[in-house]
Design a protein around this motif. Sequence first.
Motif, mmCIF file in Angstrom:
data_model
loop_
_atom_site.group_PDB
_atom_site.id
_atom_site.type_symbol
_atom_site.label_atom_id
_atom_site.label_comp_id
_atom_site.label_asym_id
_atom_site.label_seq_id
_atom_site.Cartn_x
_atom_site.Cartn_y
_atom_site.Cartn_z
ATOM 1 N N ASN A 89 42.217 -26.172 103.927
ATOM 2 C CA ASN A 89 43.127 -26.675 105.093
ATOM 3 C C ASN A 89 44.708 -25.800 105.257
ATOM 4 O O ASN A 89 45.102 -26.180 106.689
ATOM 5 C CB ASN A 89 43.447 -28.280 105.097
ATOM 6 N N GLN A 90 45.277 -25.109 104.844
ATOM 7 C CA GLN A 90 46.141 -24.590 104.666
ATOM 8 C C GLN A 90 46.012 -23.401 105.562
ATOM 9 O O GLN A 90 46.838 -22.899 106.095
ATOM 10 C CB GLN A 90 47.238 -24.632 103.130
ATOM 11 N N ILE A 91 45.297 -23.014 104.663
ATOM 12 C CA ILE A 91 44.957 -20.940 104.957
ATOM 13 C C ILE A 91 43.593 -20.629 106.159
ATOM 14 O O ILE A 91 43.339 -19.853 106.405
ATOM 15 C CB ILE A 91 44.660 -19.874 103.836
ATOM 16 N N TYR A 92 43.193 -21.652 106.408
ATOM 17 C CA TYR A 92 41.700 -21.976 107.517
ATOM 18 C C TYR A 92 40.889 -21.378 107.021
ATOM 19 O O TYR A 92 40.266 -19.916 108.262
ATOM 20 C CB TYR A 92 42.762 -21.955 109.005
ATOM 21 N N LYS A 93 40.255 -20.807 106.063
ATOM 22 C CA LYS A 93 39.587 -20.044 105.455
ATOM 23 C C LYS A 93 38.408 -20.532 104.631
ATOM 24 O O LYS A 93 38.138 -20.202 103.577
ATOM 25 C CB LYS A 93 39.915 -18.371 104.653
ATOM 26 N N PRO A 94 37.818 -21.494 105.194
ATOM 27 C CA PRO A 94 36.694 -22.575 104.126
ATOM 28 C C PRO A 94 36.045 -21.670 103.477
ATOM 29 O O PRO A 94 35.431 -21.870 102.275
ATOM 30 C CB PRO A 94 36.083 -23.313 104.959
ATOM 31 N N LEU A 95 35.260 -20.226 104.169
ATOM 32 C CA LEU A 95 33.442 -19.896 103.393
ATOM 33 C C LEU A 95 34.897 -18.791 101.873
ATOM 34 O O LEU A 95 33.667 -19.023 100.570
ATOM 35 C CB LEU A 95 33.786 -18.662 104.561
ATOM 36 N N LEU A 96 35.814 -18.750 102.207
ATOM 37 C CA LEU A 96 36.588 -18.490 101.182
ATOM 38 C C LEU A 96 36.714 -19.171 100.125
ATOM 39 O O LEU A 96 36.303 -18.535 98.759
ATOM 40 C CB LEU A 96 37.793 -17.164 101.188
ATOM 41 N N VAL A 97 37.653 -19.890 100.377
ATOM 42 C CA VAL A 97 38.262 -21.143 99.437
ATOM 43 C C VAL A 97 36.781 -21.235 98.350
ATOM 44 O O VAL A 97 37.224 -21.619 97.536
ATOM 45 C CB VAL A 97 38.890 -22.026 100.119
ATOM 46 N N PHE A 98 35.825 -21.862 99.462
ATOM 47 C CA PHE A 98 34.620 -22.734 98.665
ATOM 48 C C PHE A 98 33.573 -21.677 97.687
ATOM 49 O O PHE A 98 33.509 -22.249 97.473
ATOM 50 C CB PHE A 98 33.856 -24.047 100.061
ATOM 51 N N GLY A 99 34.196 -20.842 98.067
ATOM 52 C CA GLY A 99 33.543 -19.504 97.549
ATOM 53 C C GLY A 99 34.123 -19.119 96.171
ATOM 54 O O GLY A 99 33.175 -19.301 95.142
ATOM 55 N N VAL A 100 35.580 -19.609 96.241
ATOM 56 C CA VAL A 100 35.996 -19.438 95.226
ATOM 57 C C VAL A 100 35.156 -21.229 94.172
ATOM 58 O O VAL A 100 35.705 -20.261 92.614
ATOM 59 C CB VAL A 100 37.487 -19.115 95.187
ATOM 60 N N VAL A 101 35.594 -22.196 94.919
ATOM 61 C CA VAL A 101 35.324 -23.095 93.896
ATOM 62 C C VAL A 101 33.899 -22.868 93.251
ATOM 63 O O VAL A 101 34.619 -23.892 92.260
ATOM 64 C CB VAL A 101 35.909 -24.142 95.332
ATOM 65 N N GLY A 102 32.805 -23.026 94.491
ATOM 66 C CA GLY A 102 31.609 -22.838 93.710
ATOM 67 C C GLY A 102 31.371 -21.755 92.726
ATOM 68 O O GLY A 102 30.501 -21.645 92.190
ATOM 69 N N ALA A 103 32.128 -21.118 92.971
ATOM 70 C CA ALA A 103 31.899 -19.782 91.974
ATOM 71 C C ALA A 103 32.486 -20.448 90.610
ATOM 72 O O ALA A 103 32.274 -20.050 89.537
ATOM 73 C CB ALA A 103 33.101 -18.293 91.693
ATOM 74 N N LEU A 104 33.867 -21.042 90.425
ATOM 75 C CA LEU A 104 34.529 -21.759 89.107
ATOM 76 C C LEU A 104 33.599 -22.891 88.785
ATOM 77 O O LEU A 104 33.385 -23.064 87.447
ATOM 78 C CB LEU A 104 35.755 -22.140 89.595
ATOM 79 N N TYR A 105 32.469 -23.287 89.607
ATOM 80 C CA TYR A 105 31.913 -24.553 89.642
ATOM 81 C C TYR A 105 30.675 -23.944 88.586
ATOM 82 O O TYR A 105 30.148 -24.491 87.330
ATOM 83 C CB TYR A 105 31.503 -25.361 90.377
#
Length: 214
Positions: free
Chosen positions: A174-190
């Motif tokens: 919500n801060q940087i408006y890059k959901p695909l990038l952010v949740f790609g990183v989150v998914g990679a961490l999981y």
Amino acid sequence: MGIQELTYLLQGLLWTLFLTVIGFVGGILFGIVVAVLRVSPSPWLRIPMICWIGVFQGTPLLMQLFVAYFGLPLLGFNFPAWAAVSVALTAHASAFLGEIWRGAIQAVPSGQSEAANALGLPGWSRMVDVVMPQAFKLSLPATVGFLVQLLKGTSLAAIVGFIELTRAGTIVSNQIYKPLLVFGVVGALYCAMCWPLSLWGRRLEQRMAAGAAK
């Protein structure tokens, strides 16, 4: 995404690991009690555990989190958010682990208990020294598999406002408006956390299957 955002995600990752450890360790401690009472010959001990397992296996984890987060304060327990989530995860884990171990205990050949009984071992010693060590080996692959599910289940804590990895990803997105990038990183961490555990569980299962075939 800069260093500040990545650091924030890593802080959420630490909380995810913390909740997983608390829920799993608590689930182990209470799950042993659930499993032992579940196989008790006394209906006064067995039936409450059947109900406990039925409630926590038959209701969504999300609902259990809501009950713990909003219900405990109504009973006078003003826990912080992480403690309320930990209570829900522990209760959830104890039901599933208790049922896993109940199946493992009952899968141990009855001849083992009969031999221990013939040697004059008391009931608690038969369970602790003879049955439980064998049941532990039988249940290990399923226990590791549940650990993976519990780790992923901590993401539901975001619903009650707790900032773990998924919630941290939402805030950063919500801060940087890059959901695909952010949740790609989150998914990679999981994936980095869950994939090695899944491989370990699979290898344990294959090893046990190979040992049983001999």
